[in-house]
Motif scaffolding. Sequence first.
Motif, short mmCIF file in Angstrom:
data_model
loop_
_atom_site.label_atom_id
_atom_site.label_comp_id
_atom_site.label_asym_id
_atom_site.label_seq_id
_atom_site.Cartn_x
_atom_site.Cartn_y
_atom_site.Cartn_z
N GLN A 298 1.17 -1.07 0.13
CA GLN A 298 0.11 0.10 0.04
C GLN A 298 0.95 1.16 0.40
O GLN A 298 0.32 2.00 -0.34
N LYS A 299 2.06 0.87 -0.33
CA LYS A 299 2.78 1.93 0.30
C LYS A 299 3.10 2.83 -1.17
O LYS A 299 4.05 2.20 -1.94
N VAL A 300 2.94 3.70 -1.51
CA VAL A 300 3.13 4.93 -2.91
C VAL A 300 4.46 5.58 -2.68
O VAL A 300 4.48 6.41 -1.67
N SER A 301 5.86 5.60 -3.44
CA SER A 301 6.57 7.02 -3.12
C SER A 301 7.20 6.72 -4.71
O SER A 301 7.06 6.02 -5.68
N ARG A 302 8.31 7.99 -4.95
CA ARG A 302 8.56 8.12 -6.62
C ARG A 302 10.18 8.36 -6.16
O ARG A 302 10.47 8.64 -4.94
N ILE A 303 10.83 8.48 -7.43
CA ILE A 303 11.86 8.83 -7.21
C ILE A 303 12.45 9.50 -8.61
O ILE A 303 11.52 9.93 -9.76
N MET A 304 12.65 11.24 -8.31
CA MET A 304 12.78 12.05 -9.23
C MET A 304 14.37 12.07 -9.88
O MET A 304 14.95 11.99 -8.92
N ALA A 305 14.85 12.11 -10.49
CA ALA A 305 15.87 12.16 -11.40
C ALA A 305 16.17 13.34 -12.64
O ALA A 305 14.97 13.09 -13.16
N TRP A 306 17.05 13.67 -13.11
CA TRP A 306 17.55 15.05 -13.82
C TRP A 306 19.05 15.26 -13.72
O TRP A 306 19.42 14.15 -13.32
N THR A 307 19.20 15.35 -14.72
CA THR A 307 20.33 15.21 -15.39
C THR A 307 20.51 16.94 -16.51
O THR A 307 19.85 17.60 -16.93
N PHE A 308 22.16 17.15 -16.08
CA PHE A 308 22.17 18.65 -17.16
C PHE A 308 22.79 18.71 -18.30
O PHE A 308 23.06 18.89 -18.96
N LEU A 309 22.69 16.91 -18.35
CA LEU A 309 24.07 16.73 -19.96
C LEU A 309 22.79 16.67 -21.04
O LEU A 309 21.68 15.84 -20.98
N SER A 310 22.78 17.06 -22.26
CA SER A 310 22.22 16.65 -23.33
C SER A 310 22.10 15.01 -23.42
O SER A 310 23.71 14.70 -23.32
N THR A 311 21.66 14.88 -24.61
CA THR A 311 21.40 13.98 -24.75
C THR A 311 22.75 12.96 -25.66
O THR A 311 23.16 12.21 -25.41
N GLU A 312 23.48 13.46 -26.24
CA GLU A 312 24.49 13.65 -26.34
C GLU A 312 25.34 13.97 -26.03
O GLU A 312 26.76 12.71 -26.00
N ASP A 313 25.62 14.40 -24.38
CA ASP A 313 27.03 14.40 -24.06
C ASP A 313 26.83 13.43 -23.55
O ASP A 313 27.71 12.61 -21.94
N GLN A 314 25.35 12.66 -22.78
CA GLN A 314 25.63 11.28 -21.84
C GLN A 314 25.94 10.29 -22.46
O GLN A 314 26.83 10.02 -22.05
N GLN A 315 25.94 10.24 -24.13
CA GLN A 315 26.48 9.35 -25.06
C GLN A 315 27.79 9.50 -24.78
O GLN A 315 28.82 8.66 -24.70
N HIS A 316 28.33 10.60 -24.51
CA HIS A 316 30.09 10.90 -24.78
C HIS A 316 30.32 10.43 -23.89
O HIS A 316 31.26 9.76 -23.23
N TRP A 317 29.46 10.53 -21.87
CA TRP A 317 30.19 10.00 -20.85
C TRP A 317 30.34 8.54 -21.28
O TRP A 317 31.03 8.23 -20.04
N ILE A 318 29.21 7.65 -21.46
CA ILE A 318 29.23 6.49 -21.46
C ILE A 318 30.53 6.15 -22.17
O ILE A 318 31.70 5.04 -22.28
N ASN A 319 30.60 6.46 -23.00
CA ASN A 319 32.08 6.85 -24.35
C ASN A 319 33.25 6.29 -23.59
O ASN A 319 33.94 5.34 -24.17
N ARG A 320 32.94 7.87 -22.86
CA ARG A 320 34.13 7.64 -21.89
C ARG A 320 34.69 6.34 -20.74
O ARG A 320 35.31 6.21 -20.41
#
Length: 320
Positions: A298-320
Motif C-alpha cells: 500500500q506504500k507508494v513512493s517516487r524517485i525524481m531524476a534529473w540531468t544537466f547533460l544533453s543526449t549527446e553529452d550523455q552518450q559521450h559520458w558513457i563512451n568515456r
Amino acid sequence: MAESTPNPSEVKVTMHPRNRHRMGYDFKALLKAVPQLRPFVTVNQYDNQTINFANPDAVKMLNRALLKLHYNIEHWDIPADYLCPPIPGRADYIHYAADLLASTNNGVVRKGKKVRVLDIGVGANCVYPIIGHQEYGWSFVGTDIDEEAIQSAQKIIDDNEELKNAIELRLQKHRADIFLFAIKPGERFDLTICNPPFHASIKEAAEGSRRKWNNLGLKTGKEKEPVLNFGGQNAELWYPGGEAAFLKQMAAQSTHFAKQCLWFTTLVSKKENLRILYNALQKAGAADVQTINMSQGQKVSRIMAWTFLSTEDQQHWINR
C-alpha cells in the motif's frame, strides 16, 4: 499488532522485477541464515509467519537476516535509535536507478566498480551501498552529517570483506550543504541517490511517530512517548523547512556539479513536493527530468531524476 506477511508464492507484482523480495519473506530460509530471529517470529491470523513491525529489535533482526540471506552480509548492526530501513523498498530504489543508467546505455544495465554512486545521507545502516554493490558491483561514496552514523557504517564495511575497497565514507561538516563539500573538484559520479528527511521539525517528526503507532493499533500516553518502528535520529527525520526545502536546496546545489554527475536522483515522500522540485529544476536549467513511480504493497513512493547533460553529452559520458 503484527503486520501480515504474504505467502512466498504470492508475487508482489508492484515491486521491481529484479527485486529479490518480490516473493515476500521466506522465514524458513531467514531463520536458517540467522537463528537469532526466531524469538521475534509469530504466526498471524492467516497462518503466515511474520514479526511485530512495531518492535525495533524485531525489525533490526529481520534486516540482519535479509542482508545475510540475500546479500551475503555476515555482520550488520546499527546503534540504538538509528534508522532501520525496510530492505525491500531500498532495493527497489537501487534497481530502478540501475534502469535509469541503462536508459543511457542502450538499455543494458551497467555493472562493475567503474560505476560510481554518491549516497547523500548514507546513515548508520549503509543499506543503499550494500545493495548497490552486492547486486551490481558499483562503487560508492556515502556522506552524512552525523559522525556516529559514519562510524557505524564504517564498522559494517570493515566487518564484511566484500564491502572493503567498494565504499568510501565522508563526514559532511557543513550541515546546510548537500553536494557542496561532498563532491571533490574533478570527481565524477554516474549517479547520486538520496532519501531526504521529510519532516520540518522535531515536533512534526514526533507527531508522525504517534500516527504510526495509532495505525499499528498501539496506544501512547504521557508515560510513554512513541518511537518510530524503524527508528531515526533528528538528522534522518527532519530538516528546517521540511522535505520541500531540502529538495530545493538539492536542486540549487546540483547546478554546481552539472558536468560531474550523469544523473541526480532523490526519493520524494510527499506527492505535492514533486511540482516544487520540478519547478526548481526547470529554473536550474536541467536538460531532462523524470519521475519514477514505485510501490510496495500500500506504500507508494517516487524517485525524481534529473540531468544537466544533453543526449549527446550523455552518450559521450558513457563512451568515456
